[in-house]
Write an enzyme that holds these catalytic residues in place. Structure first.
Site, short mmCIF file in Angstrom:
data_model
loop_
_atom_site.label_atom_id
_atom_site.label_comp_id
_atom_site.label_asym_id
_atom_site.label_seq_id
_atom_site.Cartn_x
_atom_site.Cartn_y
_atom_site.Cartn_z
N LYS A 55 37.73 51.84 21.49
CA LYS A 55 37.41 51.89 20.06
C LYS A 55 37.89 53.17 19.38
O LYS A 55 38.26 53.16 18.22
CB LYS A 55 35.91 51.71 19.85
CG LYS A 55 35.47 50.28 20.13
CD LYS A 55 34.20 49.93 19.41
CE LYS A 55 33.88 48.46 19.54
NZ LYS A 55 33.43 48.09 20.90
N GLU A 81 29.47 50.20 10.40
CA GLU A 81 28.33 49.42 10.87
C GLU A 81 28.54 49.21 12.36
O GLU A 81 29.67 49.21 12.85
CB GLU A 81 28.19 48.11 10.10
CG GLU A 81 28.82 46.91 10.72
CD GLU A 81 30.33 46.98 10.73
OE1 GLU A 81 30.88 46.63 11.77
OE2 GLU A 81 30.95 47.39 9.74
N SER A 92 38.51 47.50 29.00
CA SER A 92 38.28 48.08 27.66
C SER A 92 37.29 49.24 27.62
O SER A 92 37.36 50.07 26.73
CB SER A 92 37.83 46.98 26.70
OG SER A 92 36.69 46.31 27.20
C1 LIG Z 1 33.23 46.80 21.33
C2 LIG Z 1 33.75 46.51 22.67
C3 LIG Z 1 34.44 45.31 22.98
C4 LIG Z 1 34.59 44.19 22.00
O1 LIG Z 1 35.33 44.48 20.87
P1 LIG Z 1 36.80 43.97 20.67
O2 LIG Z 1 37.07 44.23 19.23
O3 LIG Z 1 36.81 42.49 21.00
O4 LIG Z 1 37.68 44.73 21.57
C5 LIG Z 1 34.97 45.16 24.25
N1 LIG Z 1 34.82 46.11 25.20
C6 LIG Z 1 34.17 47.25 24.94
C7 LIG Z 1 34.05 48.26 26.03
C8 LIG Z 1 33.62 47.51 23.68
O5 LIG Z 1 32.96 48.66 23.45
#
Ligand SMILES: *Cc1c(COP(=O)(O)O)cnc(C)c1O
Length: 421
Positions: free
Chosen positions: A92, A114, A387
């Site tokens: 993010k 948000e 992610s």
């Molecule tokens: C917020 C988040 C997601 C989901 O958000 P996307 O916009 O679909 O990427 C996925 N993995 C992690 C670690 C997150 O913090």
């Protein structure tokens, strides 16, 4: 020049996307589109962005060959793009830095955001601290209770967290409140959206900022595959979890023209795709308008948004970025579901076999790779976007396992100086 040129000038990905916003926001969105158009290809802006990513986030993030897992499964080689190693623990931050840099250039000293689980709120509070910007984060009162460590993190970073008491007191109510704030304070306020959703230009802009993930993979993969004696330069499959869809778009986008690579998005199937308790907007939703764009959403016959469910708070969203709806429609990307249980099993597998504690969101992508790998040859490869890291999720996992890790009598009753409210 890429053959894939999306969205069009009005922000449409085929029938999806666009800009559905109140008249009071028309000017703000116009101003944002103009600013982004100006800086998108500005060498000085891009150089600063790269510098921030290198020195504050720690990019490029490595790609890691999960050798033990691959060997155990006896199929395709599994690689992990380590977004979990970024500062603040997930992908993010990439997007938040880009938007905060735009806010500064547009002369907006106040940032609003948000957040549901708090991850986007923490990333936003982090960059506001770094740039000296005022930061207000809207969060459903229910989520404030459920995510208290992230609320405290935001406060430590100097942000104001506003609990939203209306509606179901969760993410969608926080979204409405952030919109209201933006309308009222638009002249000096920049709204940082955390995924590839919202009205144009957000889905495109967030995708572009996150595309650094896939661009790095394009240069990292050839050498890694060669090390394993694999002739192909790029993976056969790229897998990513899909909440709003930003980490998936970030790794997919540079691969869209490389049609030899399959792109697979993993939605949260919760207790099962047919249980009614999931967050699989692309597989079980239908076309509708949510958060300023046309996309696939989970709604009932009357167009009311239905309750969503996932073990991972970051995937628990009733919509999805409009570009994913388009990629599904043209068949360039496939979307599958992974249940809570499968994600949890993958979480434990990665902990024990690779020494990596993944976020529960990312565990969905890992779980699908674990299923797919045995159906492929050892000379083939799967690249998973990891992610985020799982530190934030150990409480959830402990609860599900009946463990109370806060039960530490020896630490009770001690206080230290230096606490600050
Ligand atoms: C917020 C988040 C997601 C989901 O958000 P996307 O916009 O679909 O990427 C996925 N993995 C992690 C670690 C997150 O913090």
């Amino acid at each position: 020049m890429s053959a894939y040129q999306q969205p069009d000038a009005s922000g449409h990905f085929g029938p999806y996307g666009g800009s559905f916003a109140s008249e009071t926001l028309t000017h703000a969105l116009h101003e944002l589109r103009a600013a982004y158009a100006r800086y998108q290809n500005d060498p000085e802006f891009q150089a600063e962005f790269r510098h921030e990513l290198a020195h504050f986030v720690g990019r490029p993030s490595p790609v890691y060959h999960a050798a033990r897992t691959s060997r155990e499964l006896g199929g395709a080689q599994i690689y992990l793009k380590r977004e979990d190693l970024n500062h603040t623990g997930a992908h993010k931050i990439n997007n938040v830095i880009g938007q905060a840099m735009l806010a500064r250039r547009m002369g907006k000293p106040r940032i609003i955001a948000e957040t549901g689980a708090g991850q986007h709120g923490v990333a936003t509070a982090t960059i506001c601290a770094r740039y000296g910007l005022e930061c207000v984060v809207y969060m459903g009162a229910e989520d404030v209770k459920r995510q208290s460590p992230n609320v405290y993190r935001m406060k430590l970073l100097g942000a104001t967290v506003v609990p939203v008491e209306s509606g179901s007191r969760t993410l969608k109510d926080a979204l409405n409140e952030a919109m209201r704030d933006w309308v009222a304070n638009v002249d000096h306020t920049f709204y940082i959206i955390g995924t590839v959703a919202g009205p144009h230009p957000y889905p495109m802009m967030v995708r572009d900022f996150q595309s650094v993930i896939g661009q790095e993979c394009l240069t990292q993969m050839p050498g890694l595959l060669a090390e394993q004696g694999i002739a192909a330069e790029q993976p056969d499959v790229v897998v990513a979890c899909v909440g709003g869809g930003s980490n998936a778009m970030g790794i997919f986008h540079p691969y869209i023209d490389r049609t030899a690579t399959r792109l697979i998005g993993v939605e949260a199937a919760g207790q099962g795709l047919d249980s009614g308790k999931h967050s699989a907007s692309l597989q079980r939703g239908s076309s509708g308008v949510l958060h300023g764009n046309r996309t696939f959403i989970l709604q009932d016959e009357n167009g009311q948004i239905t309750e969503t469910h996932s073990i991972s708070a970051g995937l628990d969203y009733p919509g999805v970025g409009p570009e994913h709806a388009w990629l599904q429609e043209i068949g360039r990307a496939e979307y599958v579901g992974i249940t809570d249980q499968e994600a949890l099993d993958a979480f434990h597998h990665l902990c024990r076999t690779e020494g990596i504690i993944p976020a529960l969101e990312s565990s969905h992508a890992v779980a699908y790779a674990l299923k797919l790998a045995p159906t492929m040859a050892p000379t083939q490869s799967i690249l998973v976007n990891l992610s985020g890291r799982g530190d934030k999720d150990i409480g959830t996992v402990a609860d599900l396992s009946g463990v109370d890790f806060y039960d530490r009598p020896s630490l009770r009753g001690h206080t230290v100086k230096g606490g600050r409210e």
